[in-house]
Design a protein around this motif. Structure first.
Motif, PDB file in Angstrom:
ATOM      1  N   UNK A  30      22.186  -2.207   2.898  1.00  0.00           N
ATOM      2  CA  UNK A  30      21.692  -2.269   1.201  1.00  0.00           C
ATOM      3  C   UNK A  30      20.113  -3.431   1.385  1.00  0.00           C
ATOM      4  N   UNK A  31      20.163  -4.258   2.135  1.00  0.00           N
ATOM      5  CA  UNK A  31      18.710  -5.077   1.823  1.00  0.00           C
ATOM      6  C   UNK A  31      17.487  -3.909   2.544  1.00  0.00           C
ATOM      7  N   UNK A  32      18.480  -3.366   3.724  1.00  0.00           N
ATOM      8  CA  UNK A  32      17.433  -2.600   4.348  1.00  0.00           C
ATOM      9  C   UNK A  32      16.938  -1.464   4.168  1.00  0.00           C
ATOM     10  N   UNK A  33      18.213  -0.962   3.610  1.00  0.00           N
ATOM     11  CA  UNK A  33      17.370   0.458   2.611  1.00  0.00           C
ATOM     12  C   UNK A  33      16.770   0.231   1.571  1.00  0.00           C
ATOM     13  N   UNK A  34      17.471  -0.838   0.909  1.00  0.00           N
ATOM     14  CA  UNK A  34      16.686  -1.152  -0.268  1.00  0.00           C
ATOM     15  C   UNK A  34      15.116  -1.554  -0.393  1.00  0.00           C
ATOM     16  N   UNK A  35      14.684  -1.880   0.995  1.00  0.00           N
ATOM     17  CA  UNK A  35      13.377  -2.281   1.644  1.00  0.00           C
ATOM     18  C   UNK A  35      12.730  -1.171   1.635  1.00  0.00           C
ATOM     19  N   UNK A  36      13.565   0.140   2.091  1.00  0.00           N
ATOM     20  CA  UNK A  36      12.174   1.328   2.800  1.00  0.00           C
ATOM     21  C   UNK A  36      12.455   1.762   1.542  1.00  0.00           C
ATOM     22  N   UNK A 138      23.081 -14.639   3.747  1.00  0.00           N
ATOM     23  CA  UNK A 138      21.878 -14.528   3.668  1.00  0.00           C
ATOM     24  C   UNK A 138      21.011 -13.977   5.717  1.00  0.00           C
ATOM     25  N   UNK A 139      21.746 -14.900   6.196  1.00  0.00           N
ATOM     26  CA  UNK A 139      21.557 -14.607   7.789  1.00  0.00           C
ATOM     27  C   UNK A 139      21.273 -12.584   7.855  1.00  0.00           C
ATOM     28  N   UNK A 140      22.838 -12.305   7.246  1.00  0.00           N
ATOM     29  CA  UNK A 140      22.143 -10.873   7.437  1.00  0.00           C
ATOM     30  C   UNK A 140      21.278 -10.166   6.398  1.00  0.00           C
ATOM     31  N   UNK A 141      20.934 -10.511   5.251  1.00  0.00           N
ATOM     32  CA  UNK A 141      19.725 -10.225   4.649  1.00  0.00           C
ATOM     33  C   UNK A 141      18.416 -10.226   5.263  1.00  0.00           C
ATOM     34  N   UNK A 276      -3.380  -4.590   8.224  1.00  0.00           N
ATOM     35  CA  UNK A 276      -3.833  -5.468   8.163  1.00  0.00           C
ATOM     36  C   UNK A 276      -3.578  -6.642   8.801  1.00  0.00           C
ATOM     37  N   UNK A 277      -4.592  -8.395   8.899  1.00  0.00           N
ATOM     38  CA  UNK A 277      -3.898  -9.324   9.036  1.00  0.00           C
ATOM     39  C   UNK A 277      -2.438 -10.132   7.752  1.00  0.00           C
ATOM     40  N   UNK A 278      -3.551  -9.478   6.454  1.00  0.00           N
ATOM     41  CA  UNK A 278      -2.982 -10.030   5.421  1.00  0.00           C
ATOM     42  C   UNK A 278      -1.721 -10.083   5.363  1.00  0.00           C
ATOM     43  N   UNK A 279      -0.838 -10.885   5.570  1.00  0.00           N
ATOM     44  CA  UNK A 279       0.813 -11.658   5.147  1.00  0.00           C
ATOM     45  C   UNK A 279       0.921 -10.745   3.266  1.00  0.00           C
ATOM     46  N   UNK A 280       2.571  -9.632   4.008  1.00  0.00           N
ATOM     47  CA  UNK A 280       2.756  -8.928   2.782  1.00  0.00           C
ATOM     48  C   UNK A 280       4.225  -9.672   2.401  1.00  0.00           C
ATOM     49  N   UNK A 281       4.037 -10.338   1.257  1.00  0.00           N
ATOM     50  CA  UNK A 281       5.029 -10.756   0.619  1.00  0.00           C
ATOM     51  C   UNK A 281       6.354  -9.741   0.209  1.00  0.00           C
ATOM     52  N   UNK A 282       7.621  -9.810   0.460  1.00  0.00           N
ATOM     53  CA  UNK A 282       8.564  -8.674   0.225  1.00  0.00           C
ATOM     54  C   UNK A 282       8.440  -9.320  -1.372  1.00  0.00           C
ATOM     55  N   UNK A 283       8.287  -7.876  -2.838  1.00  0.00           N
ATOM     56  CA  UNK A 283       8.977  -8.536  -3.473  1.00  0.00           C
ATOM     57  C   UNK A 283       9.902  -8.782  -4.033  1.00  0.00           C
ATOM     58  N   UNK A 284      11.502  -8.317  -3.016  1.00  0.00           N
ATOM     59  CA  UNK A 284      12.594  -8.500  -3.530  1.00  0.00           C
ATOM     60  C   UNK A 284      13.329  -9.371  -2.687  1.00  0.00           C
ATOM     61  N   UNK A 336      -4.336  -0.918   2.989  1.00  0.00           N
ATOM     62  CA  UNK A 336      -5.061   1.194   3.834  1.00  0.00           C
ATOM     63  C   UNK A 336      -3.281   1.647   3.581  1.00  0.00           C
ATOM     64  N   UNK A 337      -2.112  -0.205   4.365  1.00  0.00           N
ATOM     65  CA  UNK A 337      -1.075   0.950   4.262  1.00  0.00           C
ATOM     66  C   UNK A 337      -0.346   1.867   2.919  1.00  0.00           C
ATOM     67  N   UNK A 338      -0.755   0.947   1.867  1.00  0.00           N
ATOM     68  CA  UNK A 338       0.125   2.050   0.956  1.00  0.00           C
ATOM     69  C   UNK A 338       0.593   1.405   0.328  1.00  0.00           C
ATOM     70  N   UNK A 339       0.992   0.090   0.876  1.00  0.00           N
ATOM     71  CA  UNK A 339       2.358  -0.806   0.142  1.00  0.00           C
ATOM     72  C   UNK A 339       1.894  -1.778  -1.150  1.00  0.00           C
ATOM     73  N   UNK A 340       1.690  -2.055  -2.388  1.00  0.00           N
ATOM     74  CA  UNK A 340       1.275  -2.495  -3.609  1.00  0.00           C
ATOM     75  C   UNK A 340       1.727  -4.371  -3.773  1.00  0.00           C
ATOM     76  N   UNK A 341       2.721  -4.695  -2.376  1.00  0.00           N
ATOM     77  CA  UNK A 341       3.016  -6.226  -2.787  1.00  0.00           C
ATOM     78  C   UNK A 341       1.731  -6.484  -2.844  1.00  0.00           C
ATOM     79  N   UNK A 342       2.658  -8.141  -2.834  1.00  0.00           N
ATOM     80  CA  UNK A 342       1.122  -9.167  -3.821  1.00  0.00           C
ATOM     81  C   UNK A 342       0.730  -9.393  -1.542  1.00  0.00           C
ATOM     82  N   UNK A 343      -0.076  -9.992  -1.472  1.00  0.00           N
ATOM     83  CA  UNK A 343      -0.583 -10.413  -0.401  1.00  0.00           C
ATOM     84  C   UNK A 343      -1.177 -10.886  -0.537  1.00  0.00           C
ATOM     85  N   UNK A 344      -1.789 -11.699   1.374  1.00  0.00           N
ATOM     86  CA  UNK A 344      -1.891 -13.680   1.539  1.00  0.00           C
ATOM     87  C   UNK A 344      -2.892 -13.375   1.834  1.00  0.00           C
ATOM     88  N   UNK A 345      -4.069 -13.648   1.923  1.00  0.00           N
ATOM     89  CA  UNK A 345      -5.379 -13.376   2.739  1.00  0.00           C
ATOM     90  C   UNK A 345      -5.217 -14.084   3.357  1.00  0.00           C
TER      91      UNK A 345
END
Ligand SMILES: [Zn+2]
Length: 453
Positions: A30-36, A138-141, A276-284, A336-345
């Motif tokens: 479920x976690x995988x599908x939700x993120x995708x 937790x491990x599965x997610x 990019x080398x910015x860290x994309x934070x998973x928002x969920x 450029x990847x198109x994800x609108x996640x918060x990014x850490x430079x």
């Protein structure tokens, strides 16, 4: 953070098999599908989702977690009074000491006893935090997010891999997961050529480990590059990746270096993407704030702050506005990847990576290590060490040819950079000890550092 990885990699079955086993696990699926499904969400959709998660977490904490119930009462509010992000940001920031003092009061009362699994963080900062996680879940997610980061780098979970991590056993091949595990503790002059031979024989699709350990492995060959035909990516975790390490490794292995960032406390997980080398934070995964030294949220690019995070998957033991001890900066440019996640430079390191001057000023380590590296070509290893304000000790393992000129150059360069607020003395040794997790530490800070005052 390293503890999380340690757990994943210490599973006897290995990462690949663990994932195969998890194939039918619903938390993982479920976690995988939700993120995708949500990775192309707009900023507004992400914000709305995060706000829903935050408010439902606060309600849950108020109703079922004694520590938070008391906290709300002391503040004279209920979750209904938290209507805006600013209201949320008036809640106190949570430190490890508070959790340690009130461990039992953080446990949610609406979970069955069997769901609680006790765990603790590594304690590389001198503080091993004990807390609970949800057994099995937790491990599965977490593995679902990990799979996504592997895929973003063009790899997949059953690819052949080399793991360079803190383990007692020098090496071990796990045929089911097609993984060669090499110990970062045992990187001796004798073992390093053997490691290289084994890696060449395996022809891995990716290498994962501490950036310092992978850098040391690559440097040991005294060649500028290594050809591994199938190699698609290097994944680094557990330490700051310095720019010079990234450049060196990308040239050496002719592939990209990807960064991953997270903790066993599970409040934040982030990684680099295809572009990019910015860290994309998973928002969920959790809600992340950067907090300046005065306790205010940072909203602009360029200013450093401590990562303070609230996990969305840890209702069993909620971490709300948890101080991670890591310092980072935002990137406000869409990727450029198109994800609108918060990014850490960049993740600049831990709070413990600051030097303290004679006047008690915190001075970031960034750049100083590179300066030391450039000052002499005759150091095999070095480690900067501080236990008194304004005083630095540089421990050096010399190479042949190290002379008084090298010593003078190092001291001059440090003085030019740091001025009179620091004095530096050089000390010579045969070996720089690794941490209990097998990591190489360029800087050891023995003074307690409090970033947010
Ligand atoms: Zn991206």
């Amino acid at each position: 953070m390293q503890k999380l990885w340690q757990h994943l990699f210490n599973e006897d079955t290995g990462l690949g098999i663990a994932l195969t086993t998890l194939f039918y696990n619903s938390s993982y699926q479920n976690t995988y599908k939700f993120v995708k499904r949500t990775e192309r969400w707009t900023i507004e959709q992400i914000q709305r989702y995060q706000w829903e998660q935050l408010t439902s977490l606060l309600t849950h904490a108020y109703e079922h977690v004694p520590y938070y119930r008391t906290l709300f009462k002391t503040q004279g509010i209920t979750p209904k009074d938290i209507k805006l992000l600013e209201d949320f940001q008036h809640l106190p920031i949570l430190g490890k000491e508070t959790i340690q003092e009130h461990t039992n009061e953080f446990k949610a009362t609406n979970y069955p006893m069997y769901a609680f699994e006790e765990t603790n963080t590594g304690g590389s900062t001198g503080f091993a935090l004990r807390f609970s996680i949800e057994k099995g879940v937790w491990f599965a997610k977490h593995l679902a997010y990990l799979k996504i980061l592997l895929e973003q780098a063009g790899c997949n979970v059953m690819d052949k891999s080399v793991q360079l991590i803190g383990r007692e056993k020098t090496w071990e091949y796990r045929p089911f997961s097609r993984t060669l595990v090499l110990s970062s503790y045992q990187m001796t002059d004798l073992n390093l050529p053997r490691y290289i031979k084994k890696i060449r024989r395996l022809q891995p699709h990716y290498i994962i480990g501490y950036p310092s350990a992978i850098t040391m492995l690559a440097s040991s060959t005294k060649q500028d590059t290594m050809k591994l035909e199938r190699l698609k990516a290097i994944f680094c975790f557990g330490e700051t990746i310095y720019d010079w390490q990234r450049e060196f490794l990308e040239t050496y292995f002719s592939c990209r270096v990807h960064g991953q960032y997270g903790h066993r406390e599970q409040c934040v997980f982030a990684g680099t993407c295809e572009k990019s080398n910015a860290y994309h934070i998973f928002p969920d995964y959790g809600f992340v704030e950067l907090i300046d030294r005065n306790g205010y949220p940072i909203t602009k690019e360029g200013q450093s702050g401590e990562i303070v995070a609230t996990g969305f998957h840890t209702g069993i033991f909620p971490f709300i506005r948890y101080k991670t001890g890591d310092i980072a900066t935002w990137s406000m440019h869409p990727c450029e990847c198109g994800r609108n996640y918060p990014l850490l430079k960049s993740i600049e390191g831990r709070v413990q990576d600051f030097m303290v001057s004679r006047t008690s000023r915190l001075v970031p380590l960034m750049g100083v290590l590179q300066l030391i590296s450039k000052s002499s070509a005759h150091m095999k290893e070095y480690q900067l060490y501080q236990e008194q304000e304004g005083e630095l000790i540089l421990n050096i393992v010399k190479k042949d040819g190290f002379s008084k000129d090298d010593a003078r150059q190092i001291k001059d360069n440090i003085h030019k950079r740091l001025g009179d607020e620091f004095s530096v003395s050089l000390s010579y040794t045969n070996h720089i000890p690794r941490t209990s997790r097998g990591k190489y530490q360029f800087f050891v800070q023995k003074l307690p550092i409090k970033y947010i005052v």
